[in-house]
Design a protein around this motif. Structure first.
Motif, PDB file in Angstrom:
ATOM      1  N   PRO A 136       0.912  -1.241   0.043  1.00  0.00           N
ATOM      2  CA  PRO A 136       0.133   0.060   0.096  1.00  0.00           C
ATOM      3  C   PRO A 136       0.880   1.325  -0.181  1.00  0.00           C
ATOM      4  CG  PRO A 136      -0.774  -1.505   1.484  1.00  0.00           C
ATOM      5  CD  PRO A 136       0.738  -1.894   1.169  1.00  0.00           C
ATOM      6  N   LYS A 137       2.161   1.271   0.309  1.00  0.00           N
ATOM      7  CA  LYS A 137       2.916   2.345   0.220  1.00  0.00           C
ATOM      8  C   LYS A 137       3.936   2.551  -1.039  1.00  0.00           C
ATOM      9  CE  LYS A 137       3.579   2.758   5.288  1.00  0.00           C
ATOM     10  NZ  LYS A 137       2.604   3.830   5.323  1.00  0.00           N
ATOM     11  N   PHE A 138       3.435   1.776  -1.804  1.00  0.00           N
ATOM     12  CA  PHE A 138       4.312   1.776  -3.407  1.00  0.00           C
ATOM     13  C   PHE A 138       3.839   3.127  -4.138  1.00  0.00           C
ATOM     14  CE2 PHE A 138       5.294  -1.425  -6.888  1.00  0.00           C
ATOM     15  CZ  PHE A 138       6.139  -0.488  -7.540  1.00  0.00           C
ATOM     16  N   THR A 139       4.467   4.056  -3.981  1.00  0.00           N
ATOM     17  CA  THR A 139       3.936   5.537  -4.532  1.00  0.00           C
ATOM     18  C   THR A 139       3.918   5.330  -6.215  1.00  0.00           C
ATOM     19  OG1 THR A 139       5.947   6.372  -4.384  1.00  0.00           O
ATOM     20  CG2 THR A 139       4.466   6.812  -2.702  1.00  0.00           C
TER      21      THR A 139
ATOM     22  N   TYR B  28     -12.168   9.299 -13.841  1.00  0.00           N
ATOM     23  CA  TYR B  28     -11.584  10.564 -13.076  1.00  0.00           C
ATOM     24  C   TYR B  28     -11.549  10.555 -11.705  1.00  0.00           C
ATOM     25  CZ  TYR B  28     -11.843  11.948 -18.078  1.00  0.00           C
ATOM     26  OH  TYR B  28     -11.581  12.111 -19.564  1.00  0.00           O
ATOM     27  N   ASP B  29     -12.670  10.360 -10.811  1.00  0.00           N
ATOM     28  CA  ASP B  29     -12.598  10.334  -9.681  1.00  0.00           C
ATOM     29  C   ASP B  29     -11.780   9.228  -8.819  1.00  0.00           C
ATOM     30  OD1 ASP B  29     -14.569  12.410  -9.580  1.00  0.00           O
ATOM     31  OD2 ASP B  29     -16.267  11.142  -9.533  1.00  0.00           O
ATOM     32  N   LYS B  30     -11.648   8.063  -9.626  1.00  0.00           N
ATOM     33  CA  LYS B  30     -10.666   6.865  -9.282  1.00  0.00           C
ATOM     34  C   LYS B  30      -9.247   7.431  -9.378  1.00  0.00           C
ATOM     35  CE  LYS B  30     -13.425   2.736  -9.727  1.00  0.00           C
ATOM     36  NZ  LYS B  30     -13.419   1.369 -10.398  1.00  0.00           N
ATOM     37  N   ALA B  31      -8.803   8.253 -10.362  1.00  0.00           N
ATOM     38  CA  ALA B  31      -7.523   8.796 -10.374  1.00  0.00           C
ATOM     39  C   ALA B  31      -7.156   9.802  -9.544  1.00  0.00           C
ATOM     40  CB  ALA B  31      -7.595   9.305 -12.110  1.00  0.00           C
ATOM     41  N   LEU B  32      -8.082  10.760  -9.184  1.00  0.00           N
ATOM     42  CA  LEU B  32      -8.087  11.626  -8.008  1.00  0.00           C
ATOM     43  C   LEU B  32      -7.690  10.969  -6.856  1.00  0.00           C
ATOM     44  CD1 LEU B  32     -10.764  14.456  -8.746  1.00  0.00           C
ATOM     45  CD2 LEU B  32      -8.103  14.741  -8.999  1.00  0.00           C
ATOM     46  N   ASP B  33      -8.335   9.872  -6.345  1.00  0.00           N
ATOM     47  CA  ASP B  33      -8.439   9.016  -5.161  1.00  0.00           C
ATOM     48  C   ASP B  33      -6.828   8.330  -5.242  1.00  0.00           C
ATOM     49  OD1 ASP B  33     -10.948   9.372  -4.235  1.00  0.00           O
ATOM     50  OD2 ASP B  33     -11.772   7.673  -5.007  1.00  0.00           O
ATOM     51  N   ALA B  34      -6.517   7.750  -6.334  1.00  0.00           N
ATOM     52  CA  ALA B  34      -4.984   7.318  -6.414  1.00  0.00           C
ATOM     53  C   ALA B  34      -4.108   8.344  -6.275  1.00  0.00           C
ATOM     54  CB  ALA B  34      -5.055   6.543  -7.833  1.00  0.00           C
ATOM     55  N   TYR B  35      -4.217   9.435  -6.840  1.00  0.00           N
ATOM     56  CA  TYR B  35      -3.181  10.412  -6.465  1.00  0.00           C
ATOM     57  C   TYR B  35      -3.159  11.044  -5.291  1.00  0.00           C
ATOM     58  CZ  TYR B  35      -2.995  11.063 -11.699  1.00  0.00           C
ATOM     59  OH  TYR B  35      -2.603  10.732 -13.112  1.00  0.00           O
ATOM     60  N   LYS B  36      -4.388  10.904  -4.548  1.00  0.00           N
ATOM     61  CA  LYS B  36      -4.186  11.352  -3.085  1.00  0.00           C
ATOM     62  C   LYS B  36      -3.638  10.139  -2.108  1.00  0.00           C
ATOM     63  CE  LYS B  36      -8.345  14.409  -3.904  1.00  0.00           C
ATOM     64  NZ  LYS B  36      -9.765  14.723  -3.585  1.00  0.00           N
TER      65      LYS B  36
ATOM     66  N   SER C  56      -1.312   8.699  -3.107  1.00  0.00           N
ATOM     67  CA  SER C  56       0.150   8.599  -3.356  1.00  0.00           C
ATOM     68  C   SER C  56       0.741   9.833  -2.445  1.00  0.00           C
ATOM     69  CB  SER C  56       0.568   8.917  -4.709  1.00  0.00           C
ATOM     70  OG  SER C  56       1.914   8.902  -5.086  1.00  0.00           O
ATOM     71  N   LEU C  57      -0.156  10.849  -2.284  1.00  0.00           N
ATOM     72  CA  LEU C  57       0.328  12.128  -1.590  1.00  0.00           C
ATOM     73  C   LEU C  57       0.132  11.910   0.052  1.00  0.00           C
ATOM     74  CD1 LEU C  57      -1.348  14.933  -3.452  1.00  0.00           C
ATOM     75  CD2 LEU C  57       1.080  14.533  -3.324  1.00  0.00           C
ATOM     76  N   GLU C  58      -0.620  11.006   0.278  1.00  0.00           N
ATOM     77  CA  GLU C  58      -0.892  10.631   1.892  1.00  0.00           C
ATOM     78  C   GLU C  58       0.486  10.119   2.171  1.00  0.00           C
ATOM     79  OE1 GLU C  58      -4.030   7.980   2.444  1.00  0.00           O
ATOM     80  OE2 GLU C  58      -5.636   9.590   1.829  1.00  0.00           O
ATOM     81  N   ILE C  59       1.202   9.214   1.225  1.00  0.00           N
ATOM     82  CA  ILE C  59       2.576   8.615   1.568  1.00  0.00           C
ATOM     83  C   ILE C  59       3.637   9.395   1.473  1.00  0.00           C
ATOM     84  CG2 ILE C  59       4.065   6.494   0.869  1.00  0.00           C
ATOM     85  CD1 ILE C  59       1.410   5.410  -0.298  1.00  0.00           C
ATOM     86  N   ASP C  60       3.671  10.281   0.250  1.00  0.00           N
ATOM     87  CA  ASP C  60       4.672  11.407   0.194  1.00  0.00           C
ATOM     88  C   ASP C  60       3.918  12.761  -0.339  1.00  0.00           C
ATOM     89  OD1 ASP C  60       6.802  12.838  -0.566  1.00  0.00           O
ATOM     90  OD2 ASP C  60       7.399  11.823  -2.541  1.00  0.00           O
ATOM     91  N   PRO C  61       3.741  13.610   0.707  1.00  0.00           N
ATOM     92  CA  PRO C  61       3.221  14.859   0.325  1.00  0.00           C
ATOM     93  C   PRO C  61       3.845  15.513  -0.536  1.00  0.00           C
ATOM     94  CG  PRO C  61       3.201  14.283   2.625  1.00  0.00           C
ATOM     95  CD  PRO C  61       4.009  13.388   2.256  1.00  0.00           C
ATOM     96  N   LYS C  62       5.064  15.513  -1.016  1.00  0.00           N
ATOM     97  CA  LYS C  62       5.863  16.120  -1.718  1.00  0.00           C
ATOM     98  C   LYS C  62       5.890  15.522  -3.118  1.00  0.00           C
ATOM     99  CE  LYS C  62       8.779  18.695   1.683  1.00  0.00           C
ATOM    100  NZ  LYS C  62       9.943  19.075   1.892  1.00  0.00           N
ATOM    101  N   GLY C  63       5.190  14.260  -3.618  1.00  0.00           N
ATOM    102  CA  GLY C  63       5.189  13.858  -4.656  1.00  0.00           C
ATOM    103  C   GLY C  63       4.817  14.610  -5.859  1.00  0.00           C
ATOM    104  N   LYS C  64       5.651  14.920  -6.698  1.00  0.00           N
ATOM    105  CA  LYS C  64       5.354  15.821  -7.788  1.00  0.00           C
ATOM    106  C   LYS C  64       4.756  15.359  -9.004  1.00  0.00           C
ATOM    107  CE  LYS C  64       8.445  19.432 -10.040  1.00  0.00           C
ATOM    108  NZ  LYS C  64       9.562  19.810 -10.410  1.00  0.00           N
ATOM    109  N   MET C  65       4.607  13.867  -9.120  1.00  0.00           N
ATOM    110  CA  MET C  65       3.981  13.210 -10.019  1.00  0.00           C
ATOM    111  C   MET C  65       2.538  13.580  -9.802  1.00  0.00           C
ATOM    112  SD  MET C  65       3.539  11.531 -12.887  1.00  0.00           S
ATOM    113  CE  MET C  65       5.278  10.442 -13.186  1.00  0.00           C
TER     114      MET C  65
END
Length: 322
Positions: A177-180, A196-204, A206-215
């Motif tokens: 689950p921490k595989f950003t 699109y909503d699933k895409a937003l959830d996936a990006y969020k 990722s940001l929970e794990i790494d708040p500075k994730g640029k991707m």
């Protein structure tokens, strides 16, 4: 001290350079040949686990190695035109060519930019390298099974099999689950399939794990653009700026939103100009993309009789209008 090299070449010397057939100078062919050299150079650039500024430095070096040759070749290629008004010395017409070796000179900059524009359109290696931001190894999983699913997903993506890619990315993040990187790519593939909503959830995630994730920070605005929620797209780009101040992608992205979404040419131009200046300072090939957008906005504003406003915005951003 800035240096200049003055080269005096007689007409006979010029003929020996171009051959006896006196073929006309083909500048586009020269650009293509030198760009091929620069593109081969870019093939050898290491991209993994490197900062963007270092990758851009290597790209710049590949272009720089060939810019001087284009600069010199263009001078030589223009001899036939210059000799028409050249003085006669000892019965021969003599052409005085000045090669400016200062890399801040307009002569060098024009040659460099011509190669850069061609490469951004035609060189896959440079196109790929300029898309790489900071690719750090800690974004990868240490779980071998998660990595196996990730590799399968990458292979599916290469074949544009988005559904299969999604299934494997989902398995990868289920295993780790921490595989950003898997979360980021899962978001990209959800976006490709219109989820699109699933895409937003996936990006969020990722940001929970790494708040500075640029991707994810760069891709969240793109999802809102697809959803035609342009105000949220702008807010998302501004969120990117908080983590990465003065990032040209933020300015370029907001400029595109104002241009294509909100249809506000003046605000679009202002943001694209800001992106252009940073790209220029970074010696980033994305400068060519910004130039193209600025040129398009100029045409639209010219049709509306807004050339003076166009010039005013460029002047405000310390960009010369030509």
């Amino acid at each position: 001290m800035k240096k200049r090299i003055s080269i005096l070449i007689s007409v006979f010397a010029c003929v020996s350079v171009f051959g006896q057939k006196k073929e006309s100078f083909d500048k586009q062919k020269l650009i293509q040949e030198l760009s091929d050299n620069a593109c081969k150079c870019a093939d050898s650039i290491t991209l993994f686990n490197r900062d963007k500024k270092d990758i851009l430095k290597d790209i710049h070096a590949c272009i720089d190695q060939n810019a001087g040759a284009l600069q010199f070749g263009t001078l030589i290629g223009n001899v036939e035109t210059l000799k028409e008004n050249a003085p006669v010395v000892n019965g021969k017409k003599e052409v005085n060519l000045t090669l400016n070796t200062d890399k801040d000179s307009q002569q060098y900059i024009e040659s460099y930019n011509e190669l850069e524009r061609y490469l951004m359109k035609n060189c896959t290696s440079i196109q790929h390298a300029t898309r790489i931001t900071e690719t750090k190894s800690e974004g990868l999983s240490k779980d071998p099974i998660a990595l196996e699913f990730y590799e399968k997903a990458l292979e599916a993506s290469k074949k544009e099999d988005w559904e299969n890619a999604i299934k494997n990315y989902e398995q990868a993040v289920k295993k780790d689950p921490k595989f950003t990187y898997a979360w980021d790519n899962l978001g990209i593939n959800y976006r490709r399939t219109g989820e699109y909503d699933k895409a937003l959830d996936a990006y969020k995630k990722s940001l929970e794990i790494d708040p500075k994730g640029k991707m994810p920070l760069q891709n969240i605005p793109m999802v809102y653009i697809y959803k035609k929620d342009f105000q949220k797209a702008i807010e998302a780009y501004l969120a990117l700026e908080k983590i990465y101040p003065e990032d040209p992608e933020m300015y370029y992205g907001i400029g595109q939103v104002y241009l294509s979404g909100i249809k506000d040419n003046e605000k679009a131009l202002d943001y694209i100009c800001k992106a252009y200046r940073i790209y220029n300072n970074q010696k980033s090939p994305y400068r060519a993309d910004a130039e193209t957008v600025i040129s398009s906005i100029y045409k639209m504003m010219k049709e509306k009789g807004e050339v003076e406003k166009f010039k005013e915005i460029l002047k405000k951003n310390n960009i010369n209008f030509q």
